[in-house]
Design a protein around this motif. Structure first.
Motif, PDB file in Angstrom:
ATOM      1  N   UNK A 131      37.688  40.618  39.210  1.00  0.00           N
ATOM      2  CA  UNK A 131      37.211  40.389  37.817  1.00  0.00           C
ATOM      3  C   UNK A 131      37.800  41.236  36.548  1.00  0.00           C
ATOM      4  N   UNK A 132      37.945  40.590  35.748  1.00  0.00           N
ATOM      5  CA  UNK A 132      38.157  41.480  34.303  1.00  0.00           C
ATOM      6  C   UNK A 132      36.876  42.180  33.871  1.00  0.00           C
ATOM      7  N   UNK A 133      36.897  42.975  33.215  1.00  0.00           N
ATOM      8  CA  UNK A 133      35.459  43.518  32.817  1.00  0.00           C
ATOM      9  C   UNK A 133      35.235  43.064  31.523  1.00  0.00           C
ATOM     10  N   UNK A 134      36.031  42.929  30.402  1.00  0.00           N
ATOM     11  CA  UNK A 134      35.920  42.392  29.121  1.00  0.00           C
ATOM     12  C   UNK A 134      36.090  40.800  29.130  1.00  0.00           C
ATOM     13  N   UNK A 135      35.113  40.080  29.149  1.00  0.00           N
ATOM     14  CA  UNK A 135      35.266  38.465  29.261  1.00  0.00           C
ATOM     15  C   UNK A 135      33.965  37.964  28.319  1.00  0.00           C
ATOM     16  N   UNK A 136      34.442  36.730  27.819  1.00  0.00           N
ATOM     17  CA  UNK A 136      33.398  35.955  27.129  1.00  0.00           C
ATOM     18  C   UNK A 136      31.942  35.694  28.004  1.00  0.00           C
ATOM     19  N   UNK A 137      31.029  35.570  27.190  1.00  0.00           N
ATOM     20  CA  UNK A 137      29.883  35.140  27.610  1.00  0.00           C
ATOM     21  C   UNK A 137      29.068  36.276  28.918  1.00  0.00           C
ATOM     22  N   UNK A 152      32.468  41.651  33.356  1.00  0.00           N
ATOM     23  CA  UNK A 152      32.607  41.691  34.528  1.00  0.00           C
ATOM     24  C   UNK A 152      31.592  42.737  35.330  1.00  0.00           C
ATOM     25  N   UNK A 153      31.019  43.438  34.365  1.00  0.00           N
ATOM     26  CA  UNK A 153      29.866  44.413  34.871  1.00  0.00           C
ATOM     27  C   UNK A 153      28.740  43.426  35.324  1.00  0.00           C
ATOM     28  N   UNK A 154      28.352  42.562  34.502  1.00  0.00           N
ATOM     29  CA  UNK A 154      27.211  41.543  34.639  1.00  0.00           C
ATOM     30  C   UNK A 154      27.753  40.864  36.038  1.00  0.00           C
ATOM     31  N   UNK A 155      28.898  40.461  36.330  1.00  0.00           N
ATOM     32  CA  UNK A 155      29.434  39.903  37.646  1.00  0.00           C
ATOM     33  C   UNK A 155      28.886  40.388  38.665  1.00  0.00           C
ATOM     34  N   UNK A 156      29.464  41.940  38.823  1.00  0.00           N
ATOM     35  CA  UNK A 156      29.305  42.671  39.632  1.00  0.00           C
ATOM     36  C   UNK A 156      27.755  42.880  39.930  1.00  0.00           C
ATOM     37  N   UNK A 157      26.824  43.132  39.009  1.00  0.00           N
ATOM     38  CA  UNK A 157      25.454  43.419  38.901  1.00  0.00           C
ATOM     39  C   UNK A 157      24.912  42.022  39.643  1.00  0.00           C
ATOM     40  N   UNK A 158      25.372  40.907  39.232  1.00  0.00           N
ATOM     41  CA  UNK A 158      24.530  39.583  39.842  1.00  0.00           C
ATOM     42  C   UNK A 158      25.007  39.499  41.253  1.00  0.00           C
ATOM     43  N   UNK A 159      26.179  39.690  41.776  1.00  0.00           N
ATOM     44  CA  UNK A 159      26.699  39.579  42.923  1.00  0.00           C
ATOM     45  C   UNK A 159      25.943  40.669  44.045  1.00  0.00           C
ATOM     46  N   UNK A 191      28.679  48.835  41.931  1.00  0.00           N
ATOM     47  CA  UNK A 191      29.038  48.294  43.406  1.00  0.00           C
ATOM     48  C   UNK A 191      30.422  47.673  43.481  1.00  0.00           C
ATOM     49  N   UNK A 192      31.319  48.128  42.389  1.00  0.00           N
ATOM     50  CA  UNK A 192      32.618  47.487  42.683  1.00  0.00           C
ATOM     51  C   UNK A 192      33.330  48.233  43.700  1.00  0.00           C
ATOM     52  N   UNK A 193      34.357  47.613  44.499  1.00  0.00           N
ATOM     53  CA  UNK A 193      34.702  48.222  45.554  1.00  0.00           C
ATOM     54  C   UNK A 193      36.162  48.886  45.185  1.00  0.00           C
ATOM     55  N   UNK A 194      36.758  48.307  44.123  1.00  0.00           N
ATOM     56  CA  UNK A 194      38.163  49.015  43.878  1.00  0.00           C
ATOM     57  C   UNK A 194      38.507  48.753  42.372  1.00  0.00           C
ATOM     58  N   UNK A 195      39.466  49.375  41.541  1.00  0.00           N
ATOM     59  CA  UNK A 195      39.602  49.434  40.142  1.00  0.00           C
ATOM     60  C   UNK A 195      41.182  49.329  40.136  1.00  0.00           C
ATOM     61  N   UNK A 196      41.658  48.526  39.176  1.00  0.00           N
ATOM     62  CA  UNK A 196      43.014  48.639  38.624  1.00  0.00           C
ATOM     63  C   UNK A 196      43.274  48.479  37.234  1.00  0.00           C
ATOM     64  N   UNK A 197      43.947  49.414  36.864  1.00  0.00           N
ATOM     65  CA  UNK A 197      44.300  49.449  35.268  1.00  0.00           C
ATOM     66  C   UNK A 197      45.232  48.439  34.928  1.00  0.00           C
ATOM     67  N   UNK A 198      44.707  47.688  33.686  1.00  0.00           N
ATOM     68  CA  UNK A 198      45.813  46.515  33.101  1.00  0.00           C
ATOM     69  C   UNK A 198      46.788  47.534  32.191  1.00  0.00           C
ATOM     70  N   UNK A 199      48.181  46.905  32.246  1.00  0.00           N
ATOM     71  CA  UNK A 199      48.664  45.874  32.723  1.00  0.00           C
ATOM     72  C   UNK A 199      48.719  46.345  34.373  1.00  0.00           C
ATOM     73  N   UNK A 200      48.559  45.164  35.121  1.00  0.00           N
ATOM     74  CA  UNK A 200      48.563  45.684  36.499  1.00  0.00           C
ATOM     75  C   UNK A 200      49.684  45.026  37.322  1.00  0.00           C
ATOM     76  N   UNK A 201      50.108  45.564  38.233  1.00  0.00           N
ATOM     77  CA  UNK A 201      51.263  45.205  38.984  1.00  0.00           C
ATOM     78  C   UNK A 201      50.732  44.136  40.221  1.00  0.00           C
ATOM     79  N   UNK A 202      51.338  42.863  40.086  1.00  0.00           N
ATOM     80  CA  UNK A 202      50.868  42.032  41.187  1.00  0.00           C
ATOM     81  C   UNK A 202      51.150  42.266  42.568  1.00  0.00           C
ATOM     82  N   UNK A 203      52.052  42.932  42.845  1.00  0.00           N
ATOM     83  CA  UNK A 203      52.710  43.310  44.169  1.00  0.00           C
ATOM     84  C   UNK A 203      51.515  44.552  44.466  1.00  0.00           C
TER      85      UNK A 203
END
Length: 122
Positions: free
Chosen positions: A54-60, A63-70, A99-111
């Motif tokens: 999940x991205x953090x900054x999203x409409x509606x 990402x923080x709310x997604x983590x909290x809900x899960x 409760x996030x497991x890991x974090x990646x900075x954008x722009x991110x490497x798909x590999x």
């Protein structure tokens, strides 16, 4: 190919979503793409994925709310990898607190993302 591990990707940048979907499906994962956090929560509740990206900054719903809900409402221990633009240390720390497991900075490497996913889904 029903044994493919399901991943919910919540990302409002459609170009990045397409790139990640293509790359991860090439690795054999089944990607369920949400354009915002609200849609992501619906997909998570419906499909019970093995991993959430999940991205953090999203409409509606952020990402923080997604983590909290899960973690708090659904009580799931599903690994959650969070993406965010650089320079948002406070938000990153908040994501880990929720409760996030890991974090990646954008722009991110798909590999690099593929490697992290493989490690989390072992």
């Amino acid at each position: 190919m029903n044994s493919a591990k399901k991943i919910v990707l919540a990302e409002d940048n459609s170009m990045l979503s397409m790139v990640l979907k293509f790359r991860l499906e090439k690795e054999g994962y089944k990607l369920l793409v949400a354009a915002d956090g609200k849609e992501a929560l619906e997909l998570i509740e419906l499909h019970n994925p093995e991993l959430i990206l999940t991205d953090i900054m999203m409409p509606f719903v952020s990402g923080l709310e997604v983590i909290s809900h899960v973690r708090n409402k659904l009580n799931l221990q599903t690994p959650i990898v969070v993406f965010s633009a650089a320079g948002q240390e406070k938000i990153v720390l908040q994501a880990f607190d929720l409760g996030a497991t890991d974090f990646m900075t954008k722009p991110l490497s798909p590999n690099e993302l593929v490697l992290r996913i493989k490690r989390l889904l072992r």
